[in-house]
Design a protein around this motif. Sequence first.
Motif, mmCIF file in Angstrom:
data_model
loop_
_atom_site.group_PDB
_atom_site.id
_atom_site.type_symbol
_atom_site.label_atom_id
_atom_site.label_comp_id
_atom_site.label_asym_id
_atom_site.label_seq_id
_atom_site.Cartn_x
_atom_site.Cartn_y
_atom_site.Cartn_z
ATOM 1 N N TYR A 73 1.005 -1.010 -0.093
ATOM 2 C CA TYR A 73 -0.057 0.128 -0.099
ATOM 3 C C TYR A 73 0.878 1.297 -0.105
ATOM 4 C CZ TYR A 73 -4.131 -2.985 1.192
ATOM 5 O OH TYR A 73 -5.438 -3.577 1.244
ATOM 6 N N LYS A 74 2.036 1.135 0.457
ATOM 7 C CA LYS A 74 2.983 2.458 0.499
ATOM 8 C C LYS A 74 3.175 2.886 -0.921
ATOM 9 C CE LYS A 74 5.971 0.539 3.802
ATOM 10 N NZ LYS A 74 7.254 0.086 4.353
ATOM 11 N N LEU A 75 3.008 1.911 -1.942
ATOM 12 C CA LEU A 75 3.059 2.372 -3.243
ATOM 13 C C LEU A 75 2.003 3.124 -4.056
ATOM 14 C CD1 LEU A 75 5.013 -0.826 -4.372
ATOM 15 C CD2 LEU A 75 6.076 1.259 -3.846
ATOM 16 N N GLY A 76 0.822 3.034 -3.145
ATOM 17 C CA GLY A 76 -0.244 3.932 -3.623
ATOM 18 C C GLY A 76 -1.065 3.061 -4.599
ATOM 19 N N THR A 77 -0.877 1.658 -4.366
ATOM 20 C CA THR A 77 -1.684 0.521 -5.049
ATOM 21 C C THR A 77 -1.922 -0.493 -4.320
ATOM 22 O OG1 THR A 77 -1.674 -0.777 -7.135
ATOM 23 C CG2 THR A 77 0.525 -0.225 -6.185
ATOM 24 N N PHE A 78 -3.071 -1.234 -4.699
ATOM 25 C CA PHE A 78 -3.560 -2.651 -3.908
ATOM 26 C C PHE A 78 -2.452 -3.613 -4.152
ATOM 27 C CE2 PHE A 78 -7.722 -0.543 -3.985
ATOM 28 C CZ PHE A 78 -8.037 -0.329 -2.702
ATOM 29 N N ASP A 79 -2.163 -3.633 -5.524
ATOM 30 C CA ASP A 79 -1.567 -4.880 -5.726
ATOM 31 C C ASP A 79 -0.267 -4.893 -6.436
ATOM 32 O OD1 ASP A 79 -1.242 -7.349 -7.243
ATOM 33 O OD2 ASP A 79 -3.204 -7.684 -7.514
ATOM 34 N N SER A 80 0.701 -5.673 -5.873
ATOM 35 C CA SER A 80 2.180 -5.521 -6.420
ATOM 36 C C SER A 80 1.980 -5.764 -7.940
ATOM 37 C CB SER A 80 3.187 -6.340 -5.768
ATOM 38 O OG SER A 80 2.547 -7.846 -5.838
ATOM 39 N N ARG A 81 1.196 -6.530 -8.509
ATOM 40 C CA ARG A 81 1.355 -6.809 -9.950
ATOM 41 C C ARG A 81 0.955 -5.512 -10.747
ATOM 42 N NH1 ARG A 81 -2.696 -11.772 -9.418
ATOM 43 N NH2 ARG A 81 -3.278 -10.181 -7.870
ATOM 44 N N GLU A 82 0.440 -4.419 -10.070
ATOM 45 C CA GLU A 82 0.104 -3.056 -10.772
ATOM 46 C C GLU A 82 1.402 -2.502 -11.000
ATOM 47 O OE1 GLU A 82 -2.876 -1.071 -8.595
ATOM 48 O OE2 GLU A 82 -4.151 -2.757 -8.692
ATOM 49 N N ILE A 83 2.554 -2.863 -10.258
ATOM 50 C CA ILE A 83 3.860 -2.154 -10.598
ATOM 51 C C ILE A 83 4.790 -2.865 -11.464
ATOM 52 C CG2 ILE A 83 5.557 -1.052 -9.185
ATOM 53 C CD1 ILE A 83 3.099 0.288 -8.543
ATOM 54 N N PRO A 84 5.285 -3.004 -12.540
ATOM 55 C CA PRO A 84 6.004 -3.895 -13.253
ATOM 56 C C PRO A 84 7.411 -4.229 -12.526
ATOM 57 C CG PRO A 84 5.082 -2.237 -14.739
ATOM 58 C CD PRO A 84 4.639 -1.780 -13.328
ATOM 59 N N GLU A 85 7.791 -3.175 -12.095
ATOM 60 C CA GLU A 85 9.235 -3.478 -11.257
ATOM 61 C C GLU A 85 9.068 -3.917 -9.737
ATOM 62 O OE1 GLU A 85 8.562 1.088 -11.165
ATOM 63 O OE2 GLU A 85 7.842 -0.837 -12.263
ATOM 64 N N TRP A 86 8.013 -4.065 -9.462
ATOM 65 C CA TRP A 86 7.910 -4.559 -7.954
ATOM 66 C C TRP A 86 8.323 -5.806 -7.850
ATOM 67 C CZ3 TRP A 86 7.318 -2.780 -3.448
ATOM 68 C CH2 TRP A 86 6.669 -3.417 -2.472
ATOM 69 N N THR A 87 9.181 -6.119 -6.904
ATOM 70 C CA THR A 87 9.826 -7.412 -6.734
ATOM 71 C C THR A 87 9.187 -8.454 -5.603
ATOM 72 O OG1 THR A 87 11.486 -6.552 -5.366
ATOM 73 C CG2 THR A 87 12.113 -6.380 -7.525
ATOM 74 N N ARG A 88 8.340 -7.690 -4.714
ATOM 75 C CA ARG A 88 7.758 -8.483 -3.863
ATOM 76 C C ARG A 88 8.653 -8.787 -2.472
ATOM 77 N NH1 ARG A 88 3.011 -11.291 -3.795
ATOM 78 N NH2 ARG A 88 1.623 -10.719 -5.546
ATOM 79 N N ASP A 89 10.003 -8.082 -2.833
ATOM 80 C CA ASP A 89 10.771 -8.425 -1.506
ATOM 81 C C ASP A 89 10.257 -7.838 -0.083
ATOM 82 O OD1 ASP A 89 12.692 -9.216 -2.917
ATOM 83 O OD2 ASP A 89 13.876 -7.420 -3.330
ATOM 84 N N ASP A 90 9.296 -7.033 -0.345
ATOM 85 C CA ASP A 90 8.959 -6.103 1.060
ATOM 86 C C ASP A 90 7.422 -6.510 1.201
ATOM 87 O OD1 ASP A 90 8.875 -4.502 3.019
ATOM 88 O OD2 ASP A 90 8.360 -2.620 1.877
ATOM 89 N N ASP A 91 7.216 -7.610 1.111
ATOM 90 C CA ASP A 91 5.795 -7.969 1.116
ATOM 91 C C ASP A 91 5.291 -8.260 2.597
ATOM 92 O OD1 ASP A 91 3.919 -8.060 -0.952
ATOM 93 O OD2 ASP A 91 4.155 -10.454 -1.094
ATOM 94 N N GLY A 92 6.098 -8.159 3.236
ATOM 95 C CA GLY A 92 5.830 -7.978 4.846
ATOM 96 C C GLY A 92 5.409 -9.527 5.284
ATOM 97 N N ASP A 93 5.021 -9.679 6.656
ATOM 98 C CA ASP A 93 4.900 -11.077 7.048
ATOM 99 C C ASP A 93 3.637 -10.830 7.909
ATOM 100 O OD1 ASP A 93 5.968 -9.534 9.047
ATOM 101 O OD2 ASP A 93 7.503 -10.809 9.640
ATOM 102 N N ALA A 94 2.568 -9.713 7.508
ATOM 103 C CA ALA A 94 1.434 -9.816 8.295
ATOM 104 C C ALA A 94 0.480 -11.023 7.942
ATOM 105 C CB ALA A 94 0.604 -8.455 8.067
ATOM 106 N N GLU A 95 -0.341 -11.401 9.048
ATOM 107 C CA GLU A 95 -1.364 -12.302 8.700
ATOM 108 C C GLU A 95 -2.652 -11.839 8.574
ATOM 109 O OE1 GLU A 95 0.640 -16.126 11.379
ATOM 110 O OE2 GLU A 95 -0.618 -14.365 12.512
ATOM 111 N N THR A 96 -2.943 -10.682 9.255
ATOM 112 C CA THR A 96 -4.365 -10.099 9.370
ATOM 113 C C THR A 96 -4.479 -8.892 9.579
ATOM 114 O OG1 THR A 96 -6.512 -10.948 10.285
ATOM 115 C CG2 THR A 96 -4.793 -10.952 11.841
#
Length: 364
Positions: free
Chosen positions: A213-236
């Motif tokens: 969400y820090k990127l201003g979008t719901f979904d990392s797939r919306e950002i081509p260069e997004w690498t999912r490195d920072d996906d966090g470890d939240a559960e809920t």
Amino acid sequence: MSLLPAPEPTIPSHWYFDTDHYQRELKAVWYREWVCVGREEDLAGTGDYFTTQIGDQGIIVTRTDDGLRAYFNTCRHRGAQLCSAESGHFRNGRIICPYHTWTYSTSGELLATPYRLDTGSFDTSRYSLYDVHLETWRGFVFVNLAEEPEYTVVDQLGEEAACLRNWPLEEMRTVYRTTESVDSNWKIYWENYSECYHCPRIHPDLCKVMPVYKLGTFDSREIPEWTRDDDGDAETWTPDGKSLLPAIDGLTEEELGTVVTFASFTGMMYVAAHRDYVRTVRLMPRGPQKVDLIIDWLLPAKLGDVDKKILQPMIDFPTQVIAEDAQMCELNQKGLRSLRHKHGAIVEQEYEIRDFHVWLRDRL
Ligand code: FES
Ligand SMILES: [Fe+2]
């Protein structure tokens, strides 16, 4: 997801405050679509009822021996409101008008008209309560104010409902309900829900739980260069992202690993399904510049009573997020009154707002 070539205009600003336009939307949307008004569990016993208000229309929903029924909250005599309480129980299965005591069964038939001078020509069967179409879906109660609804609830919810298939919604219980009033048009709240462009600025705590969400979008797939490195470890959705309850049975590995799964029922309701609880938010327009949000927290019934200390972080965190959103919705409402602001601009990641406007224009 679809990309927009350039910002395109929003719907006209006056659609968010003009009284005549508001009435147009009530007729085209709120009096024609299926609207969720509560849960089946809200009416546990025969004769239990609750009332609700959709736009200007008062509705009674009650449980009879033959299941749930809904009526306009209007007496057939001279149109008085029948029930003023939010909820209650019809004693002896009787709905009695407080004005001249016309008495109806909970199935809607006019049974008696006490004190009326008898002319011998009065046909009670012509004065049953005005029926409202009612359907249930997975424990939720929907009503439709149209004389003939154009489709079923399932058709209306469409594919969005499918992503909830593994959550046992019909076996869940509301453990907490709250209503938040927001001084904005209903569409402003829905649009705010439809984009995460505001998230970095408005929801700093939520962004810690949901780094994308820090990127201003719901979904990392919306950002081509997004690498999912920072996906966090939240559960809920709790302040630290940790789940305090057992995972709900029947969820897939992917669902268990997804912090939140949203199902959006356009304009009216969304469901946020987590690995351990489900939250629903229902919008109810209360005027051109006011919307009530009715928020329910659902847990599997088999969990039984859950300690308030465990529930509190699950309640407080989304409540905070909604309060942050509500504040911006109210600012949005105020600014739209500008004489110069005929319409706004929809940017790339607001594609769901554009879809919402298409949906609305279709109905108008
Ligand atoms: S208006 Fe209801 S009995 Fe007269
Ligand atoms: Fe938000």
